[in-house]
Design an enzyme around this catalytic site. Sequence first.
Site, PDB file in Angstrom:
ATOM      1  N   ASP A 141       0.870  -1.303   0.012  1.00 14.22           N
ATOM      2  CA  ASP A 141       0.006  -0.053   0.199  1.00 14.22           C
ATOM      3  C   ASP A 141       0.958   1.225   0.166  1.00 14.22           C
ATOM      4  OD1 ASP A 141      -2.393  -1.579  -0.044  1.00 14.22           O
ATOM      5  OD2 ASP A 141      -2.652  -1.176   2.094  1.00 14.22           O
ATOM      6  N   ASP A 158       8.107  12.902   5.382  1.00 16.47           N
ATOM      7  CA  ASP A 158       8.138  12.550   6.799  1.00 16.47           C
ATOM      8  C   ASP A 158       7.304  11.203   6.974  1.00 16.47           C
ATOM      9  OD1 ASP A 158       8.334  13.069   9.408  1.00 16.47           O
ATOM     10  OD2 ASP A 158       6.513  14.275   9.801  1.00 16.47           O
TER      11      ASP A 158
END
Length: 375
Positions: A141, A158
């Site tokens: 995913d 991040d």
Amino acid sequence: MAGSGCAWGAEPPRFLEAFGRLWQVQSRLGSGSSASVYRVRCCGSPGSPPGALKQFLPPGTTGAAASAAEYGFRKERAALEQLQGHRNIVTLYGVFTIHFSPNVPSRCLLLELLDVSVSELLMYSSHQGCSMWMIQHCARDVLEALAFLHHEGYVHADLKPRNILWSAENECFKLIDFGLSFKEGNQDVKYIQTDGYRAPEAELQNCLAQAGLQSDTECTSAVDLWSLGIILLEMFSGMKLKHTVRSQEWKANSSAVIDHIFASKAVVNAAIPAYHLRDLIKRYCTCTLRFVTFLFTDWVYAVVAGWLDPVEVLLPLVPKENPGRGQVFVEYANAGDSKAAQRLLTGRLFDGKFVVATFYPLSAYRRGYLYQTLL
């Protein structure tokens, strides 16, 4: 959605109006240095799903917190508005402003409400690590999301366990928190990524910025792959690896450290052999390999290893006769693209082996008639 860090000032009102509807703020889900996230539900629509309200610091706030909040809001809004529609990226429902008083507005994002984060899954695993099925699902995913993200020219910047959340409704993992994201080639902030998931080039850039020096190069999408490699390694080992990746042993030979982690943990009856995961992590955490990213061969590698489902043009694989050998079928929209792909792929090295590309009748593939050997 979830946040991180310490709480901050002004709470939103218990009820607020947005998009012509009344919303009830039910609970705080998390907070950070520049924003807090709340669970909200639309009043008068009992069947409507709850949402996540991300409230940024009021612009009246001064100092670094105000700058970070304004930067985060602008960046996240711009990124999410451009990246909407992908299954593995959090959905942005809308943007609005809360007015605490006429002169103190607070900007907000209304997002889909997601469920447990990978960080929480690691905590629930009691340092035993996640199942191989869950790791594979997460890898697939996140790779799907990053492929789309990078194709659009964005770097997430991040990626960490707290920013990967499970959607029970869609049965998939999704990326959140694009407050540090930037367009590749237009990096307008030097302090990116979270310690423990920060790629070496981002760490170097960070150190130079702290010393008041300019870096000659900007970070690329490769920094996201570094973070993903560390996340997958933590999911496998069940341990936080912040101190490991900062150690001299890791810097000297990260491949050997990864081998040691895999050798120290027995995997019983795994559907996917653990060495596939190990080799995928090495590709993302070994500097000499990591910078050739998301070329066709990287997608082939992930599919062959069993860590990524075929996407768009990639059709299902023929079962492999042995590890590292297999057939990948690729359907192209036109003959020109197919010929170009054959010319570029034939003769290239893939996992130490030569790639052989040949045409194959689509009608034969669809009938299930598959060659047993590669010529």
